[in-house]
Design a protein around this motif. Structure first.
Motif, PDB file in Angstrom:
ATOM      1  N   THR A 203      98.248  70.126   1.935  1.00 35.96           N
ATOM      2  CA  THR A 203      97.949  70.941   3.108  1.00 35.96           C
ATOM      3  C   THR A 203      98.754  72.239   2.945  1.00 35.96           C
ATOM      4  OG1 THR A 203      97.936  71.000   5.533  1.00 35.96           O
ATOM      5  CG2 THR A 203      99.772  69.834   4.480  1.00 35.96           C
ATOM      6  N   TYR A 210      94.723  67.863  10.007  1.00 33.33           N
ATOM      7  CA  TYR A 210      94.886  67.114   8.755  1.00 33.33           C
ATOM      8  C   TYR A 210      93.879  65.955   8.664  1.00 33.33           C
ATOM      9  CZ  TYR A 210      99.177  69.423  10.123  1.00 33.33           C
ATOM     10  OH  TYR A 210     100.072  70.340  10.596  1.00 33.33           O
ATOM     11  N   MET A 237     101.116  65.897  12.303  1.00 27.93           N
ATOM     12  CA  MET A 237     100.454  64.994  11.358  1.00 27.93           C
ATOM     13  C   MET A 237     100.606  63.539  11.798  1.00 27.93           C
ATOM     14  SD  MET A 237     101.025  64.641   7.228  1.00 27.93           S
ATOM     15  CE  MET A 237     100.526  66.339   6.904  1.00 27.93           C
TER      16      MET A 237
END
Length: 380
Positions: A203, A210, A237
């Motif tokens: 990323t 994500y 995340m």
């Protein structure tokens, strides 16, 4: 008459020059660089506060070099955790003729900035950079007071294999120098410990979604997800890991190993499901020294230490002590004293090896319980 005027004007000019020179020697400039803006600003401000705290305490003593009272002046710059901005402010500090630099925080800004300081003959002590590449350049004036990713990644991998009994791992990094570096070191350690890497995803440090990479990881059913990056990415995340119903344990390096992770991750943090390691750490009698520092820091700034503040504080103190030992604030003159130093700081004993790395650097393993960071052990 004309001769007499010349006679009186020349000594006056010389006296003025000497007065200016003496005044210049009384101020020693210490540069500090960290991200004061952007997603990691809470960590950068933590660092800046600690540098200011150390400077204030030294000036209050007062601080002397070779018997002369000296005023330490902090010149703080914001690199925004951006390599281009980092090199720009590094040059700005060089132009300001600083006597030394404490910083930077991120490996991605520290490594390119270090060449600028090296070329200018300025000593640099990083309180937070863990990328092995920083000291592998072998710049004589580059030092760090925390263990590198080579040690951190291997230690976390052994913990995952031996204690958590992990067999299969997935790895995500944010493509920064730090994030990719710590992930690479973890993968090396994981493979050496017999674990299988089922997937490697990427990323960036500005991303907020994500879903695609986590969906790919979910299909591979890893026991553990390792993330290389900062808490500002790890927190969101973790929320998405929970939303997608991924049962894997989550692990990362010191960049995400903060008190703020609980707030950033919310209910995605879980209970004893997130593990991380901080470069540094103390135990035994040294814990009281650290607790006293944290109390003084909170009293001064009305907030808790975030992560690297004790290492910043010690970095300033180590640099100042080297100047005193060398009886000079000239980097060329105090550099040998810094290389030979043995300093008892808040974070423990500070000595450097030939590469500028801290000798016998500690790591602290943590998990999170009740939304709070909980220490597991300190290892060396």
């Amino acid at each position: 008459m004309q001769v007499t005027m010349k006679f009186t004007l020349i000594p006056a000019a010389v006296a003025l020059a000497f007065a200016g020179s003496a005044w210049a020697q009384q101020v020693v400039k210490i540069g500090h660089v960290a991200p004061i803006s952007g997603p990691s600003a809470h960590l950068g401000k933590d660092n800046e506060n600690a540098a200011r705290m150390a400077i204030d305490e030294l000036n209050a003593k007062p601080f002397t070099i070779n018997g002369q009272k000296v005023t330490l002046q902090l010149i703080s710059e914001d690199d925004g955790a951006d390599p281009k901005q980092g090199t720009a402010v590094a040059q700005k500090l060089v132009d300001a003729k600083v006597n030394g630099v404490i910083g930077h925080l991120n490996s991605g800004t520290t490594v390119p900035a270090s060449k600028i300081y090296n070329d200018a003959g300025i000593v640099q002590i990083s309180p937070a950079t863990t990328a092995p590449a920083y000291t592998r350049q072998r710049f004589p004036g580059a030092f760090r007071v925390v263990a590198s990713d080579a040690k951190l990644g291997g230690t976390l991998a052994r913990y995952a294999a031996d204690t958590l009994k992990v067999k299969n791992i997935a790895v995500i990094d944010d493509r920064t120098t730090y994030g990719q570096g710590v992930a690479d070191e973890f993968v090396k350690g994981a493979k050496a410990a017999g674990m299988k890497v089922t997937g490697r995803e990427f990323t960036n440090d500005k991303a907020t979604d994500y879903t695609a990479i986590l969906t790919s990881i979910k299909a591979k059913k890893p026991d553990l997800i390792f993330f290389g990056g900062m808490d500002s990415v790890a927190g969101p995340m973790l929320k998405q890991v929970k939303a997608l119903g991924i049962p894997a344990t989550f692990m990362g390096g010191d960049g995400m190993c903060t008190e703020a992770l609980g707030r950033l991750a919310g209910d995605g943090l879980g209970e004893g499901k997130v593990y991380c390691a901080e470069a540094g750490g103390v135990k035994g009698p040294q814990e009281k020294v650290m607790d006293d520092f944290r109390a003084r820091y909170k009293k001064k700034f009305n907030q808790d230490v975030q992560l690297y503040a004790p290492y910043v504080y010690d970095s300033v103190m180590v640099m100042a002590t080297a100047m005193q030992n060398a009886k000079s604030a000239d980097p060329a003159k105090y550099l040998p004293a810094l290389k030979a130093i043995k300093y008892e700081g808040v974070t423990g004993t500070i000595q450097f090896d030939q590469a500028g790395d801290i000798k016998d650097g500690a790591l602290t393993l943590f998990t999170y319980k009740g939304g709070k960071r909980t220490k597991l052990d300190v290892v060396r």
